[in-house]
Write a protein that holds these residues in place. Structure first.
Motif, PDB file in Angstrom:
ATOM      1  N   GLU A  27       0.920  -1.357  -0.052  1.00 18.15           N
ATOM      2  CA  GLU A  27       0.235   0.268  -0.051  1.00 18.15           C
ATOM      3  C   GLU A  27       0.749   1.248  -0.017  1.00 18.15           C
ATOM      4  OE1 GLU A  27      -3.442  -0.164  -0.325  1.00 18.15           O
ATOM      5  OE2 GLU A  27      -3.394  -2.048  -0.617  1.00 18.15           O
ATOM      6  N   TYR A  28       2.046   1.113   0.531  1.00 17.98           N
ATOM      7  CA  TYR A  28       3.113   2.551   0.674  1.00 17.98           C
ATOM      8  C   TYR A  28       4.476   2.227  -0.191  1.00 17.98           C
ATOM      9  CZ  TYR A  28      -0.445   3.382   4.324  1.00 17.98           C
ATOM     10  OH  TYR A  28      -1.803   3.765   5.012  1.00 17.98           O
ATOM     11  N   PRO A  29       4.230   2.167  -1.369  1.00 14.89           N
ATOM     12  CA  PRO A  29       5.486   1.531  -2.411  1.00 14.89           C
ATOM     13  C   PRO A  29       6.758   2.620  -2.160  1.00 14.89           C
ATOM     14  CG  PRO A  29       3.881   2.550  -3.653  1.00 14.89           C
ATOM     15  CD  PRO A  29       3.094   2.372  -2.424  1.00 14.89           C
ATOM     16  N   GLN A  30       6.401   3.914  -1.711  1.00 16.75           N
ATOM     17  CA  GLN A  30       7.244   4.936  -1.265  1.00 16.75           C
ATOM     18  C   GLN A  30       8.103   4.482  -0.191  1.00 16.75           C
ATOM     19  OE1 GLN A  30       4.131   5.135  -0.699  1.00 16.75           O
ATOM     20  NE2 GLN A  30       3.823   6.614   1.258  1.00 16.75           N
ATOM     21  N   VAL A  31       7.899   3.462   0.633  1.00 18.81           N
ATOM     22  CA  VAL A  31       8.584   2.949   1.724  1.00 18.81           C
ATOM     23  C   VAL A  31       9.541   2.039   1.234  1.00 18.81           C
ATOM     24  CG1 VAL A  31       8.359   2.022   4.054  1.00 18.81           C
ATOM     25  CG2 VAL A  31       6.754   3.611   3.464  1.00 18.81           C
ATOM     26  N   TRP A  32      10.728   2.174   1.587  1.00 17.83           N
ATOM     27  CA  TRP A  32      11.856   1.189   1.213  1.00 17.83           C
ATOM     28  C   TRP A  32      11.856   0.453   2.354  1.00 17.83           C
ATOM     29  CZ3 TRP A  32      16.615  -0.588   3.237  1.00 17.83           C
ATOM     30  CH2 TRP A  32      17.325  -1.369   2.202  1.00 17.83           C
ATOM     31  N   ILE A  33      11.527  -0.859   2.347  1.00 22.31           N
ATOM     32  CA  ILE A  33      11.415  -2.099   3.151  1.00 22.31           C
ATOM     33  C   ILE A  33      12.863  -2.855   2.901  1.00 22.31           C
ATOM     34  CG2 ILE A  33      10.416  -4.113   4.346  1.00 22.31           C
ATOM     35  CD1 ILE A  33       7.751  -2.826   3.250  1.00 22.31           C
ATOM     36  N   SER A  34      13.762  -2.956   3.918  1.00 25.23           N
ATOM     37  CA  SER A  34      14.951  -3.868   3.999  1.00 25.23           C
ATOM     38  C   SER A  34      14.414  -5.411   3.905  1.00 25.23           C
ATOM     39  CB  SER A  34      15.821  -3.476   5.335  1.00 25.23           C
ATOM     40  OG  SER A  34      16.816  -4.377   5.313  1.00 25.23           O
ATOM     41  N   VAL A  35      15.331  -5.909   3.253  1.00 21.44           N
ATOM     42  CA  VAL A  35      15.062  -7.169   2.937  1.00 21.44           C
ATOM     43  C   VAL A  35      16.269  -8.154   4.058  1.00 21.44           C
ATOM     44  CG1 VAL A  35      15.062  -9.442   1.382  1.00 21.44           C
ATOM     45  CG2 VAL A  35      13.863  -7.014   0.746  1.00 21.44           C
ATOM     46  N   SER A  36      15.880  -8.693   4.922  1.00 25.89           N
ATOM     47  CA  SER A  36      16.932  -9.646   5.830  1.00 25.89           C
ATOM     48  C   SER A  36      17.438 -10.821   4.952  1.00 25.89           C
ATOM     49  CB  SER A  36      16.098  -9.775   7.200  1.00 25.89           C
ATOM     50  OG  SER A  36      15.817  -8.648   7.845  1.00 25.89           O
ATOM     51  N   ALA A  37      18.507 -11.027   5.469  1.00 25.07           N
ATOM     52  CA  ALA A  37      18.928 -12.519   5.156  1.00 25.07           C
ATOM     53  C   ALA A  37      18.839 -13.545   6.292  1.00 25.07           C
ATOM     54  CB  ALA A  37      20.588 -12.473   5.130  1.00 25.07           C
ATOM     55  N   THR A  38      18.620 -14.668   6.030  1.00 26.87           N
ATOM     56  CA  THR A  38      18.116 -15.732   7.072  1.00 26.87           C
ATOM     57  C   THR A  38      18.534 -17.236   6.584  1.00 26.87           C
ATOM     58  OG1 THR A  38      16.340 -16.659   8.590  1.00 26.87           O
ATOM     59  CG2 THR A  38      15.985 -16.323   6.201  1.00 26.87           C
ATOM     60  N   THR A  39      19.144 -18.073   7.720  1.00 28.40           N
ATOM     61  CA  THR A  39      19.228 -19.335   7.252  1.00 28.40           C
ATOM     62  C   THR A  39      18.150 -20.133   7.449  1.00 28.40           C
ATOM     63  OG1 THR A  39      20.191 -19.784   9.558  1.00 28.40           O
ATOM     64  CG2 THR A  39      21.874 -18.950   8.169  1.00 28.40           C
ATOM     65  N   ARG A  40      16.913 -19.868   7.695  1.00 29.82           N
ATOM     66  CA  ARG A  40      15.814 -20.608   7.826  1.00 29.82           C
ATOM     67  C   ARG A  40      15.285 -21.006   6.449  1.00 29.82           C
ATOM     68  NH1 ARG A  40      11.108 -18.645   6.725  1.00 29.82           N
ATOM     69  NH2 ARG A  40      10.340 -16.460   7.559  1.00 29.82           N
ATOM     70  N   PRO A  41      14.860 -21.894   6.312  1.00 32.64           N
ATOM     71  CA  PRO A  41      14.101 -22.456   5.088  1.00 32.64           C
ATOM     72  C   PRO A  41      12.877 -21.550   4.769  1.00 32.64           C
ATOM     73  CG  PRO A  41      13.800 -24.014   6.512  1.00 32.64           C
ATOM     74  CD  PRO A  41      14.737 -23.311   7.335  1.00 32.64           C
ATOM     75  N   PRO A  42      12.382 -21.216   3.780  1.00 33.73           N
ATOM     76  CA  PRO A  42      11.357 -20.348   3.080  1.00 33.73           C
ATOM     77  C   PRO A  42      10.187 -21.013   3.765  1.00 33.73           C
ATOM     78  CG  PRO A  42      12.547 -20.825   1.474  1.00 33.73           C
ATOM     79  CD  PRO A  42      13.133 -21.666   2.304  1.00 33.73           C
ATOM     80  N   ARG A  43       9.256 -20.160   4.254  1.00 32.83           N
ATOM     81  CA  ARG A  43       7.840 -20.628   4.669  1.00 32.83           C
ATOM     82  C   ARG A  43       7.064 -20.650   3.112  1.00 32.83           C
ATOM     83  NH1 ARG A  43       7.496 -16.734   9.488  1.00 32.83           N
ATOM     84  NH2 ARG A  43       8.492 -18.094  11.179  1.00 32.83           N
ATOM     85  N   PRO A  44       5.808 -21.431   2.998  1.00 34.00           N
ATOM     86  CA  PRO A  44       5.097 -21.341   2.004  1.00 34.00           C
ATOM     87  C   PRO A  44       4.783 -19.937   1.396  1.00 34.00           C
ATOM     88  CG  PRO A  44       4.040 -22.979   3.199  1.00 34.00           C
ATOM     89  CD  PRO A  44       5.162 -22.290   4.180  1.00 34.00           C
ATOM     90  N   GLY A  45       4.895 -19.669   0.308  1.00 31.53           N
ATOM     91  CA  GLY A  45       4.516 -18.257  -0.339  1.00 31.53           C
ATOM     92  C   GLY A  45       5.747 -17.289  -0.279  1.00 31.53           C
ATOM     93  N   GLU A  46       6.552 -17.649   0.617  1.00 30.85           N
ATOM     94  CA  GLU A  46       7.618 -16.580   0.595  1.00 30.85           C
ATOM     95  C   GLU A  46       8.854 -16.785  -0.396  1.00 30.85           C
ATOM     96  OE1 GLU A  46       8.532 -16.111   5.318  1.00 30.85           O
ATOM     97  OE2 GLU A  46       9.544 -17.498   4.497  1.00 30.85           O
ATOM     98  N   ILE A  47       9.122 -15.547  -1.113  1.00 28.36           N
ATOM     99  CA  ILE A  47      10.097 -15.407  -2.260  1.00 28.36           C
ATOM    100  C   ILE A  47      11.518 -14.818  -2.061  1.00 28.36           C
ATOM    101  CG2 ILE A  47      10.376 -14.398  -4.530  1.00 28.36           C
ATOM    102  CD1 ILE A  47       7.058 -14.019  -4.713  1.00 28.36           C
ATOM    103  N   ASP A  48      12.355 -15.425  -2.312  1.00 26.46           N
ATOM    104  CA  ASP A  48      13.884 -15.242  -1.994  1.00 26.46           C
ATOM    105  C   ASP A  48      13.989 -13.828  -2.676  1.00 26.46           C
ATOM    106  OD1 ASP A  48      16.588 -15.475  -1.151  1.00 26.46           O
ATOM    107  OD2 ASP A  48      17.032 -16.134  -3.217  1.00 26.46           O
ATOM    108  N   GLY A  49      14.500 -12.975  -1.759  1.00 25.30           N
ATOM    109  CA  GLY A  49      14.874 -11.802  -2.370  1.00 25.30           C
ATOM    110  C   GLY A  49      13.799 -10.804  -2.171  1.00 25.30           C
TER     111      GLY A  49
END
Length: 193
Positions: A27-49
């Motif tokens: 809803e607020y594309p002007q906000v830059w959201i940092s993408v964390s790194a993790t060693t856990r496996p993706p949950r369903p629906g999560e997209i790398d990057g």
């Protein structure tokens, strides 16, 4: 060009940090959201990057060792999470207010290195609601839920360390409140009672 300011959103497990960040992303594309790194496996629906940078232990260890992470922690005694430093620094220098959605350990590390950031604690409406949300996710085993709930009790007690506390009783409203704070020059230091 004006200098940006880092905004740190933290709170206990299952409080809805990711849901609030997702709503802000949509809803607020002007906000830059940092993408964390993790060693856990993706949950369903999560997209790398998009949701996380999913990396192996060796890559994460190298990033931590080489100072590439603004903060990092082992969360719930299991997976490692961390915030890549360079994208955050570039966003601030470009006048943006980057949003970090991280855990309490990470927020404390960021406060030590960037005390000028705005620290926002996301609280649940009640303990029972937090438990309901965690169970409702269905992404953790019973053992993992117990570990997370034990951690959550300690995390809730840390709310007073933050500049602002927002109660996540309505995702749309709390996201709007958070975005409003990001544009508010009056929120420049810790709110004292």
């Amino acid at each position: 060009m004006s200098q940006g300011r880092l905004v740190v959103l933290a709170g206990p497990t299952a409080v809805g940090k990711g849901t609030v960040a997702e709503h802000i992303r949509a809803e607020y594309p002007q906000v830059w959201i940092s993408v964390s790194a993790t060693t856990r496996p993706p949950r369903p629906g999560e997209i790398d990057g998009l949701h996380y940078h999913f990396v192996d232990d060796e890559t994460f260890e190298r990033m931590a060792r080489d100072g590439e992470l603004l903060e990092w922690a082992v969360v719930h005694g299991r997976a490692k999470y961390g915030t890549p430093r360079v994208p955050v620094e570039k966003a601030i220098a470009a006048g943006q207010w980057p949003l970090l959605e991280i855990d309490l350990q990470g927020a404390r590390q960021v406060r030590a290195s960037m005390p000028e950031a705005l620290f926002v604690f996301l609280a649940p409406p009640s303990w029972d609601e937090l438990v309901r949300r965690l169970i409702g996710r269905g992404t953790e085993s019973a053992e993992e839920r117990e570990i997370r709930l034990t951690t959550a009790r300690a995390e809730l007690a840390a709310a007073e360390e933050f500049d602002v506390v927002l109660t996540n009783d309505n995702v749309k409203r709390v996201a709007a409140d958070l975005v409003s704070l990001m544009g508010s020059p009056s929120v420049s230091s810790r709110n004292e009672p």
